[in-house]
Design an enzyme around this catalytic site. Sequence first.
Site, short mmCIF file in Angstrom:
data_model
loop_
_atom_site.label_atom_id
_atom_site.label_comp_id
_atom_site.label_asym_id
_atom_site.label_seq_id
_atom_site.Cartn_x
_atom_site.Cartn_y
_atom_site.Cartn_z
N CYS A 53 -2.74 5.02 -11.10
CA CYS A 53 -4.02 5.19 -10.39
C CYS A 53 -5.06 5.84 -11.26
O CYS A 53 -6.26 5.66 -11.05
CB CYS A 53 -3.81 5.99 -9.11
SG CYS A 53 -3.09 7.62 -9.36
N GLU A 107 -9.19 -2.68 -7.87
CA GLU A 107 -8.06 -2.08 -8.57
C GLU A 107 -6.97 -3.13 -8.74
O GLU A 107 -6.46 -3.68 -7.77
CB GLU A 107 -7.50 -0.88 -7.81
CG GLU A 107 -6.40 -0.17 -8.59
CD GLU A 107 -5.79 1.01 -7.86
OE1 GLU A 107 -5.40 1.97 -8.53
OE2 GLU A 107 -5.71 0.96 -6.62
N LYS A 110 10.03 10.07 1.57
CA LYS A 110 10.28 8.64 1.67
C LYS A 110 10.00 8.05 0.29
O LYS A 110 8.85 7.92 -0.13
CB LYS A 110 9.40 7.94 2.71
CG LYS A 110 9.92 6.51 3.01
CD LYS A 110 8.93 5.65 3.76
CE LYS A 110 7.97 4.96 2.83
NZ LYS A 110 8.63 3.97 1.92
N GLY A 117 -0.42 6.39 -3.00
CA GLY A 117 -0.36 4.96 -2.75
C GLY A 117 -1.73 4.33 -2.78
O GLY A 117 -2.69 4.89 -3.31
N SER A 118 -1.83 3.17 -2.19
CA SER A 118 -3.07 2.41 -2.18
C SER A 118 -4.03 2.97 -1.14
O SER A 118 -3.64 3.74 -0.25
CB SER A 118 -2.79 0.95 -1.86
OG SER A 118 -2.33 0.81 -0.52
N VAL A 119 -5.29 2.56 -1.22
CA VAL A 119 -6.27 2.97 -0.23
C VAL A 119 -5.85 2.48 1.15
O VAL A 119 -5.97 3.20 2.14
CB VAL A 119 -7.67 2.43 -0.60
CG1 VAL A 119 -8.66 2.66 0.54
CG2 VAL A 119 -8.17 3.11 -1.87
N GLY A 152 -3.24 4.71 2.50
CA GLY A 152 -3.82 5.99 2.89
C GLY A 152 -4.53 5.92 4.22
O GLY A 152 -4.42 6.84 5.05
N GLU A 196 -3.40 10.88 -2.35
CA GLU A 196 -3.71 10.50 -3.73
C GLU A 196 -3.65 8.98 -3.78
O GLU A 196 -2.58 8.38 -3.75
CB GLU A 196 -2.71 11.10 -4.73
CG GLU A 196 -3.11 10.80 -6.16
CD GLU A 196 -2.09 11.25 -7.19
OE1 GLU A 196 -1.91 10.54 -8.20
OE2 GLU A 196 -1.44 12.30 -6.97
#
Length: 489
Positions: free
Chosen positions: A287, A388, A179, A230-232, A235, A252
């Site tokens: 990141c 972040e 994706k 991607g972002s936390v 995730g 990641e």
Amino acid sequence: MLKSQPAPSGRSLYFDGEWHHPSSGRYNPTFNPGLDEAIGDVAEANGADVDAAVAAAREAFRVWRDVAPLERGRLLKEVAAVVRANARELAALDAANCGNPVREMIGDAAIAAAQLDFFAGLVTEMKGDTIPMGPDALNLTVRQPLGVVARILAFNHPFMFCAGKIAAPLAAGNAVIVKPPEQAPLSSLRLAELVHGILPKGVFSVLPGGREAGAALAGHPGIDKVAIIGSVGAGRAVMRAASDTIKPVLLELGGKNALIAFPDADPERVAQAIVAGMNFTWCGQSCGSTSRAFVHRAIYEDVLARLPAKASHYVPGLPTDEATTMGAIISRTQYERVLGYIASAREEGARLVTGGGTPDGPALKKGFYIEPTIFADVEPGMRIAREEIFGPVLAIAPWDDEAAMVSQVNGVEYGLTCSIWTNDLLKAHRTAMAVEAGFVWINEVSKHFLGAPFGGWKQSGLGREECLGELLAFTQEKNVHVSLKQGRA
């Protein structure tokens, strides 16, 4: 400057070796953030499309898993050759669609090709073990592919992530559904066009779409593992969706990474590293960027004085111009978010060293450009010290006490990278062991090394990539016990 707008001819869903219109009929515009202009419509996959793609991928997996490992490796090397042959076109697509400078995106294509070659060469390393059982038995383990793997990608390196991150699961014998990032799907679709016919149909699929497609992939019972960059928050959502079917995940995620400079470090090298580690080229949208710098007070002002000149190399410009050294922010939403962090840093009392504004040039007035921005005298409680930003904003703080400094370095929820600068071997190793990060540089910054495991601690992720461990993570271990006794049991 690119003479024409590059674009893949395929803008639909690619699975089962063919192009398919989305079941909803929905196509959404994708944009050039350097100009804030639409550059065509791309299909949006939904749950029904995911069902169809997964069904096709499961059929393809039954073929691909039985292809001899060396033959799988040969085909991956063929894909790598295609990537190298089309590197400039793919770089141009990413520059237009994600805002990173085209010159840098050529390097991304080279990295992706290298990852394909690397994992193609590791196919014979998916080895098992033998366990001693005496003369009457043989006990051994084998590694087998998982099945169908979903990889959900981020917008900051669209093509590098697409081509590079399919390498390990394909080498291991899995089928892969990608994706691509919702904001920048074009280079992934072009890759599908370019490699069509090399791999068995259905082994590699591309499903552009948004959250619905991502959630459907993460929770689908026919997906055996899901990996995300991607972002936390993203995730966490993937982990929740994957938990229903107890499937493994590879995450990641974000980073709020530190660069640490000791008093014996050369101020010139430290200043260069601070700027290089921030990845201003792609607007700090990385990141792994060392977006916090902790500089010992003995060299603090000396380092700060050098930063404006170092940062001046990065000048926002049209991403499609080969002379551009710093590109555009991915979207208006992210652009306004970054400007909000700059405003908060001013309000909270940080000292602006350089940047902080937007460029005035007429060619850039429509795009999402922000100057490389560095703040000094940053306190631990400030937002730019804790959160972040994913933009070109760097926070610097002085330190005197080593233990207190390490506590501040570790005092965030992230733990991806850290860069340590000192000529003292004892300090270097002591600090490397003390920081809570998965990837540490000493007297270096920003670089990845193929074969070295990359990944984070804490909420920066789970698992490791770019190494043998990534390949093995897309296999499952099976134990086989053979009785060698003769006669009746």
